[in-house]
Scaffold this motif. Structure first.
Motif, PDB file in Angstrom:
ATOM      1  N   GLY A   1       0.814  -1.218   0.000  1.00 25.40           N
ATOM      2  CA  GLY A   1       0.000   0.000   0.000  1.00 25.40           C
ATOM      3  C   GLY A   1       0.843   1.262   0.000  1.00 25.40           C
ATOM      4  N   LYS A   2       1.903   1.272   0.810  1.00 23.30           N
ATOM      5  CA  LYS A   2       2.788   2.447   0.858  1.00 23.30           C
ATOM      6  C   LYS A   2       3.554   2.612  -0.452  1.00 23.30           C
ATOM      7  N   ALA A   3       4.047   1.510  -0.989  1.00 24.12           N
ATOM      8  CA  ALA A   3       4.779   1.571  -2.266  1.00 24.12           C
ATOM      9  C   ALA A   3       3.864   2.072  -3.370  1.00 24.12           C
ATOM     10  N   LYS A   4       2.662   1.544  -3.416  1.00 24.64           N
ATOM     11  CA  LYS A   4       1.704   1.940  -4.443  1.00 24.64           C
ATOM     12  C   LYS A   4       1.375   3.429  -4.339  1.00 24.64           C
ATOM     13  N   GLN A   5       1.194   3.912  -3.111  1.00 25.75           N
ATOM     14  CA  GLN A   5       0.875   5.328  -2.921  1.00 25.75           C
ATOM     15  C   GLN A   5       2.029   6.221  -3.370  1.00 25.75           C
ATOM     16  N   LYS A   6       3.259   5.827  -3.078  1.00 29.58           N
ATOM     17  CA  LYS A   6       4.418   6.625  -3.507  1.00 29.58           C
ATOM     18  C   LYS A   6       4.512   6.683  -5.031  1.00 29.58           C
ATOM     19  N   VAL A   7       4.312   5.538  -5.677  1.00 32.08           N
ATOM     20  CA  VAL A   7       4.365   5.501  -7.142  1.00 32.08           C
ATOM     21  C   VAL A   7       3.215   6.327  -7.718  1.00 32.08           C
ATOM     22  N   PHE A   8       2.038   6.156  -7.166  1.00 26.41           N
ATOM     23  CA  PHE A   8       0.872   6.907  -7.635  1.00 26.41           C
ATOM     24  C   PHE A   8       1.116   8.415  -7.501  1.00 26.41           C
ATOM     25  N   ALA A   9       1.627   8.842  -6.352  1.00 30.33           N
ATOM     26  CA  ALA A   9       1.889  10.264  -6.118  1.00 30.33           C
ATOM     27  C   ALA A   9       2.915  10.809  -7.109  1.00 30.33           C
TER      28      ALA A   9
ATOM     29  N   THR B   1      -4.058  14.760  -4.488  1.00 32.21           N
ATOM     30  CA  THR B   1      -2.974  15.052  -3.548  1.00 32.21           C
ATOM     31  C   THR B   1      -1.842  14.039  -3.666  1.00 32.21           C
ATOM     32  N   GLY B   2      -2.138  12.897  -4.281  1.00 33.44           N
ATOM     33  CA  GLY B   2      -1.165  11.808  -4.346  1.00 33.44           C
ATOM     34  C   GLY B   2      -1.336  10.830  -3.200  1.00 33.44           C
ATOM     35  N   ARG B   3      -2.228  11.153  -2.266  1.00 27.67           N
ATOM     36  CA  ARG B   3      -2.476  10.262  -1.124  1.00 27.67           C
ATOM     37  C   ARG B   3      -3.764   9.472  -1.352  1.00 27.67           C
ATOM     38  N   PHE B   4      -3.845   8.348  -0.655  1.00 22.62           N
ATOM     39  CA  PHE B   4      -5.052   7.533  -0.700  1.00 22.62           C
ATOM     40  C   PHE B   4      -5.984   7.961   0.419  1.00 22.62           C
TER      41      PHE B   4
ATOM     42  N   PRO C   1     -19.712  -0.019 -15.402  1.00 25.18           N
ATOM     43  CA  PRO C   1     -20.530   1.080 -14.870  1.00 25.18           C
ATOM     44  C   PRO C   1     -21.772   0.642 -14.092  1.00 25.18           C
ATOM     45  N   LYS C   2     -22.244  -0.598 -14.267  1.00 26.75           N
ATOM     46  CA  LYS C   2     -23.451  -1.059 -13.576  1.00 26.75           C
ATOM     47  C   LYS C   2     -23.145  -1.796 -12.270  1.00 26.75           C
ATOM     48  N   VAL C   3     -21.885  -1.827 -11.890  1.00 24.01           N
ATOM     49  CA  VAL C   3     -21.435  -2.605 -10.741  1.00 24.01           C
ATOM     50  C   VAL C   3     -20.882  -1.670  -9.671  1.00 24.01           C
ATOM     51  N   LYS C   4     -21.078  -2.027  -8.416  1.00 26.57           N
ATOM     52  CA  LYS C   4     -20.503  -1.266  -7.304  1.00 26.57           C
ATOM     53  C   LYS C   4     -19.021  -1.629  -7.178  1.00 26.57           C
ATOM     54  N   VAL C   5     -18.153  -0.629  -7.239  1.00 33.66           N
ATOM     55  CA  VAL C   5     -16.710  -0.860  -7.114  1.00 33.66           C
ATOM     56  C   VAL C   5     -16.252  -0.461  -5.722  1.00 33.66           C
ATOM     57  N   LEU C   6     -15.612  -1.387  -5.045  1.00 35.29           N
ATOM     58  CA  LEU C   6     -14.983  -1.132  -3.753  1.00 35.29           C
ATOM     59  C   LEU C   6     -13.481  -1.178  -4.006  1.00 35.29           C
ATOM     60  N   GLY C   7     -12.912  -0.037  -4.334  1.00 32.99           N
ATOM     61  CA  GLY C   7     -11.495   0.023  -4.664  1.00 32.99           C
ATOM     62  C   GLY C   7     -10.767   0.975  -3.745  1.00 32.99           C
ATOM     63  N   THR C   8      -9.494   1.156  -4.020  1.00 32.65           N
ATOM     64  CA  THR C   8      -8.709   2.137  -3.286  1.00 32.65           C
ATOM     65  C   THR C   8      -9.137   3.515  -3.779  1.00 32.65           C
ATOM     66  N   GLN C   9      -9.491   4.377  -2.846  1.00 35.60           N
ATOM     67  CA  GLN C   9      -9.962   5.712  -3.207  1.00 35.60           C
ATOM     68  C   GLN C   9      -8.860   6.733  -2.992  1.00 35.60           C
ATOM     69  N   ILE C  10      -8.873   7.755  -3.846  1.00 40.63           N
ATOM     70  CA  ILE C  10      -7.815   8.761  -3.816  1.00 40.63           C
ATOM     71  C   ILE C  10      -8.322  10.052  -3.176  1.00 40.63           C
ATOM     72  N   GLU C  11      -7.401  10.764  -2.567  1.00 42.80           N
ATOM     73  CA  GLU C  11      -7.730  12.045  -1.938  1.00 42.80           C
ATOM     74  C   GLU C  11      -7.696  13.163  -2.979  1.00 42.80           C
ATOM     75  N   ILE C  12      -8.713  14.018  -2.922  1.00 45.82           N
ATOM     76  CA  ILE C  12      -8.814  15.154  -3.833  1.00 45.82           C
ATOM     77  C   ILE C  12      -9.064  16.399  -2.987  1.00 45.82           C
ATOM     78  N   ILE C  13      -8.247  17.419  -3.192  1.00 48.26           N
ATOM     79  CA  ILE C  13      -8.439  18.699  -2.504  1.00 48.26           C
ATOM     80  C   ILE C  13      -8.430  19.793  -3.559  1.00 48.26           C
ATOM     81  N   ASP C  14      -9.443  20.637  -3.512  1.00 52.31           N
ATOM     82  CA  ASP C  14      -9.585  21.741  -4.468  1.00 52.31           C
ATOM     83  C   ASP C  14      -9.513  21.254  -5.916  1.00 52.31           C
ATOM     84  N   GLY C  15     -10.123  20.104  -6.170  1.00 50.18           N
ATOM     85  CA  GLY C  15     -10.204  19.597  -7.531  1.00 50.18           C
ATOM     86  C   GLY C  15      -8.945  18.952  -8.068  1.00 50.18           C
ATOM     87  N   HIS C  16      -7.947  18.741  -7.211  1.00 50.20           N
ATOM     88  CA  HIS C  16      -6.680  18.145  -7.651  1.00 50.20           C
ATOM     89  C   HIS C  16      -6.294  16.961  -6.768  1.00 50.20           C
TER      90      HIS C  16
END
Length: 190
Positions: free
Chosen positions: A53-61, A138-141, A121-136
């Protein structure tokens, strides 16, 4: 009630989509440079010496921090539209059959839900969600990486009374073990 829970990467798809998505959204040169930069961390993750999870977040950010959510979501929609070839037809047909029979269908994935949802689109997705602040981004989950025990926790958060449903789960990796063990009926995809 019948609930069907599917892992995404390697179960509904033929491979992990994180790297595919990064390459698609950022281009091959930037992808390769970032991959080289983070390869030591990814090796430690594969050796189970560093949290996935930490590695993925760093790469994502590294790739997406600061991007406008509208731009990110456009990449996600376009990725789903142009990468349907990544889907496993035989497993997708089980998902579609469950939907047609009126079952509750979930995709429970460590992938970011923004790029998983456009595939289904017709299915409920339970995935890793990303943080968004002011429309952008943040790179964090915003949520824990939806991996391992977190998959079971997410299902229980949505459906807390376990005696009220029959759970059929599909997975392919160690990140799905807990969900498969939690299910009444489990299918390991190879």
């Amino acid at each position: 009630m019948k609930i069907f829970a599917f892992d995404f990467d390697g179960t509904l798809t033929t491979r992990d989509t994180l790297l595919e998505f990064i390459r698609y959204a950022c281009g091959t040169p930037r992808f390769l440079l970032g991959f080289l930069l983070y390869s030591p961390l990814l090796v430690l993750m594969k050796l189970k010496l560093y949290s996935n999870g930490k590695a993925k977040q760093k790469v994502f950010a590294h790739f997406f921090k600061g991007m406008a959510i509208d731009e990110f979501d456009t990449h996600c929609q376009d990725f789903a539209n142009t990468h349907r070839h990544l889907l496993r037809p035989e497993v997708v047909s089980v998902l579609e059959q469950a939907l047609s029979e009126g079952a509750e269908v979930l995709v429970v994935s460590a992938s970011i839900d923004n790029w998983v949802q456009p595939f289904f689109p017709k299915v409920k997705v339970l995935g890793t969600q990303i943080e968004i602040i002011d429309g952008h981004l943040t790179g964090r989950f915003l949520t824990p990486n939806c991996f391992g025990q977190e998959k079971e926790r997410r299902i229980l958060a949505l459906y807390p009374d376990r005696s009220e449903y029959h759970l059929t789960a599909f997975g392919d990796s160690r990140g799905d073990r807990e969900m498969l063990a939690f299910a009444d009926e489990a299918h390991l995809i190879k």
